[in-house]
Design a protein around this motif. Structure first.
Motif, short mmCIF file in Angstrom:
data_model
loop_
_atom_site.label_atom_id
_atom_site.label_comp_id
_atom_site.label_asym_id
_atom_site.label_seq_id
_atom_site.Cartn_x
_atom_site.Cartn_y
_atom_site.Cartn_z
N THR A 72 34.80 -30.11 11.57
CA THR A 72 35.20 -30.05 10.17
C THR A 72 33.97 -30.06 9.27
OG1 THR A 72 37.15 -31.38 10.72
CG2 THR A 72 36.60 -31.20 8.40
N ILE A 73 34.04 -29.30 8.21
CA ILE A 73 33.01 -29.32 7.17
C ILE A 73 33.59 -30.06 5.97
CG2 ILE A 73 31.66 -27.93 5.56
CD1 ILE A 73 31.68 -25.69 7.67
N CYS A 74 32.81 -30.97 5.42
CA CYS A 74 33.23 -31.74 4.25
C CYS A 74 32.30 -31.34 3.09
CB CYS A 74 33.10 -33.22 4.56
SG CYS A 74 33.70 -34.29 3.26
N VAL A 75 32.89 -30.93 1.98
CA VAL A 75 32.11 -30.41 0.86
C VAL A 75 32.84 -30.72 -0.44
CG1 VAL A 75 33.19 -28.13 1.01
CG2 VAL A 75 30.92 -28.33 0.05
N GLY A 76 32.07 -30.91 -1.50
CA GLY A 76 32.66 -31.12 -2.82
C GLY A 76 33.17 -29.81 -3.40
N PRO A 77 34.10 -29.89 -4.38
CA PRO A 77 34.67 -28.67 -4.96
C PRO A 77 33.61 -27.75 -5.60
CG PRO A 77 35.91 -30.60 -5.66
CD PRO A 77 34.72 -31.10 -4.91
N GLU A 78 32.66 -28.30 -6.33
CA GLU A 78 31.61 -27.48 -6.96
C GLU A 78 30.76 -26.80 -5.89
OE1 GLU A 78 29.17 -29.36 -9.96
OE2 GLU A 78 30.85 -30.69 -10.45
N GLU A 79 30.40 -27.56 -4.88
CA GLU A 79 29.55 -27.02 -3.81
C GLU A 79 30.30 -25.93 -3.03
OE1 GLU A 79 28.10 -30.55 -5.44
OE2 GLU A 79 30.02 -30.35 -4.41
N TYR A 80 31.60 -26.14 -2.81
CA TYR A 80 32.41 -25.15 -2.12
C TYR A 80 32.39 -23.82 -2.87
CZ TYR A 80 36.39 -22.92 0.15
OH TYR A 80 37.20 -22.04 0.82
N GLU A 81 32.57 -23.89 -4.19
CA GLU A 81 32.55 -22.67 -5.00
C GLU A 81 31.21 -21.96 -4.88
OE1 GLU A 81 35.04 -21.11 -6.55
OE2 GLU A 81 36.34 -22.67 -5.72
N ARG A 82 30.14 -22.73 -4.87
CA ARG A 82 28.81 -22.12 -4.74
C ARG A 82 28.63 -21.49 -3.36
NH1 ARG A 82 24.69 -26.48 -7.00
NH2 ARG A 82 23.16 -24.85 -6.61
N TYR A 83 29.13 -22.15 -2.30
CA TYR A 83 29.06 -21.56 -0.96
C TYR A 83 29.85 -20.26 -0.89
CZ TYR A 83 26.71 -25.17 1.80
OH TYR A 83 25.78 -26.03 2.34
N ARG A 90 30.53 -17.98 3.10
CA ARG A 90 31.92 -17.60 3.42
C ARG A 90 32.13 -17.53 4.92
NH1 ARG A 90 31.05 -14.36 -1.12
NH2 ARG A 90 30.55 -12.52 0.12
N ARG A 91 31.15 -16.98 5.65
CA ARG A 91 31.30 -16.89 7.11
C ARG A 91 31.34 -18.27 7.75
NH1 ARG A 91 27.23 -12.24 7.79
NH2 ARG A 91 25.89 -13.96 8.35
N ALA A 92 30.48 -19.18 7.30
CA ALA A 92 30.45 -20.53 7.89
C ALA A 92 31.77 -21.25 7.65
CB ALA A 92 29.30 -21.34 7.31
N PHE A 93 32.30 -21.14 6.45
CA PHE A 93 33.55 -21.84 6.14
C PHE A 93 34.76 -21.19 6.78
CE2 PHE A 93 30.88 -23.96 3.10
CZ PHE A 93 31.42 -25.23 3.06
N ALA A 94 34.66 -19.91 7.13
CA ALA A 94 35.77 -19.22 7.79
C ALA A 94 35.93 -19.69 9.23
CB ALA A 94 35.55 -17.72 7.75
N LYS A 95 34.89 -20.28 9.82
CA LYS A 95 34.92 -20.62 11.25
C LYS A 95 35.55 -21.98 11.55
CE LYS A 95 31.11 -17.77 12.77
NZ LYS A 95 29.87 -17.72 13.51
N CYS A 96 35.68 -22.85 10.57
CA CYS A 96 36.27 -24.15 10.88
C CYS A 96 36.91 -24.75 9.63
CB CYS A 96 35.25 -25.09 11.49
SG CYS A 96 33.91 -25.54 10.44
N PRO A 97 37.82 -25.71 9.84
CA PRO A 97 38.51 -26.33 8.71
C PRO A 97 37.55 -27.04 7.76
CG PRO A 97 39.48 -27.01 10.81
CD PRO A 97 38.23 -26.26 11.12
N SER A 98 37.92 -27.05 6.49
CA SER A 98 37.09 -27.69 5.48
C SER A 98 37.89 -28.75 4.73
CB SER A 98 36.60 -26.65 4.48
OG SER A 98 35.89 -25.63 5.12
N ILE A 99 37.22 -29.82 4.40
CA ILE A 99 37.76 -30.84 3.52
C ILE A 99 37.01 -30.66 2.21
CG2 ILE A 99 38.00 -33.30 3.08
CD1 ILE A 99 37.95 -33.56 6.23
N ILE A 100 37.72 -30.31 1.16
CA ILE A 100 37.08 -30.02 -0.12
C ILE A 100 37.46 -31.14 -1.08
CG2 ILE A 100 36.85 -28.35 -1.99
CD1 ILE A 100 37.87 -26.25 0.15
N SER A 101 36.54 -32.09 -1.24
CA SER A 101 36.81 -33.24 -2.10
C SER A 101 35.52 -34.01 -2.31
CB SER A 101 37.85 -34.16 -1.44
OG SER A 101 38.02 -35.32 -2.20
N ASP A 102 35.37 -34.60 -3.48
CA ASP A 102 34.25 -35.50 -3.73
C ASP A 102 34.55 -36.92 -3.27
OD1 ASP A 102 32.16 -33.91 -4.75
OD2 ASP A 102 33.16 -33.78 -6.70
#
Length: 179
Positions: A72-83, A90-102
């Motif tokens: 799992t990748i854990c990332v904040g909402p602002e950082e997710y938008e930048r990624y 986009r490719r990294a986040f497409a490969k595994c589930p993400s938790i998007i929260s601060d």
């Protein structure tokens, strides 16, 4: 002979086509997760209070960052938008589930982190991490994408690919000289 993959990537980002080859094990997340003969023999995770402190340091320095667990990748909402504005992201986040929260208060599975585009060098980030986490982390210049002092990896101090290999050596009962 036994063959292992040794990677800074979390286990979940080691491509499945590589895992299908049938390696004897993996040193993943830069040594934080060690797998041999199909079972985890060593796993180090970041305590939530240390994760929260690191999260704040990286936010303070406007870094694009993510923290990674087993799968799992854990990332904040602002950082997710930048990624997501970048093809590699986009490719990294497409490969595994993400938790998007601060709110990282429930993240007990995190092994390591990385960041890019900070407004401070790795040395400055290391000093601030030391102050806020009692020296829990090693912050090193990233070995992915662009190697600059503003891109880094956040590792548990003393945990690295070499320490992961040492875990394999102990587990197998072989000499380091034979690796």
């Amino acid at each position: 002979h036994k063959v292992f993959i040794c990677s800074g990537r979390m286990y979940g980002l080691i491509d499945s086509s590589l895992r299908e080859i049938g390696f004897d094990g993996y040193v993943a997340s830069a040594g934080a997760h060690v797998i041999a003969a199909g079972k985890t023999i060593s796993r180090k995770t970041i305590p939530v209070d240390k994760l929260e402190a690191a999260w704040q340091v990286l936010k303070q320095h406007k870094a694009v960052f993510r923290f990674k667990g087993n799968d799992t990748i854990c990332v904040g909402p602002e950082e997710y938008e930048r990624y997501m504005s970048d093809e590699l992201g986009r490719r990294a986040f497409a490969k595994c589930p993400s938790i998007i929260s601060d709110d990282v208060s429930m993240q007990h599975d995190i092994e390591s982190g990385d960041y890019s585009y900070a407004d401070a060098t790795v040395d400055v980030i290391q000093q601030e991490m030391d102050m806020r986490t009692d020296g829990f982390f090693s912050v090193i210049m990233a070995s992915f994408n662009k190697a600059t002092p503003y891109f880094g990896e956040v590792l548990i101090k003393g945990v690295n690919k070499g320490s992961g290999i040492a875990e394999i050596v102990r587990y197998l009962g072989v000499s380091q000289a034979d690796t």
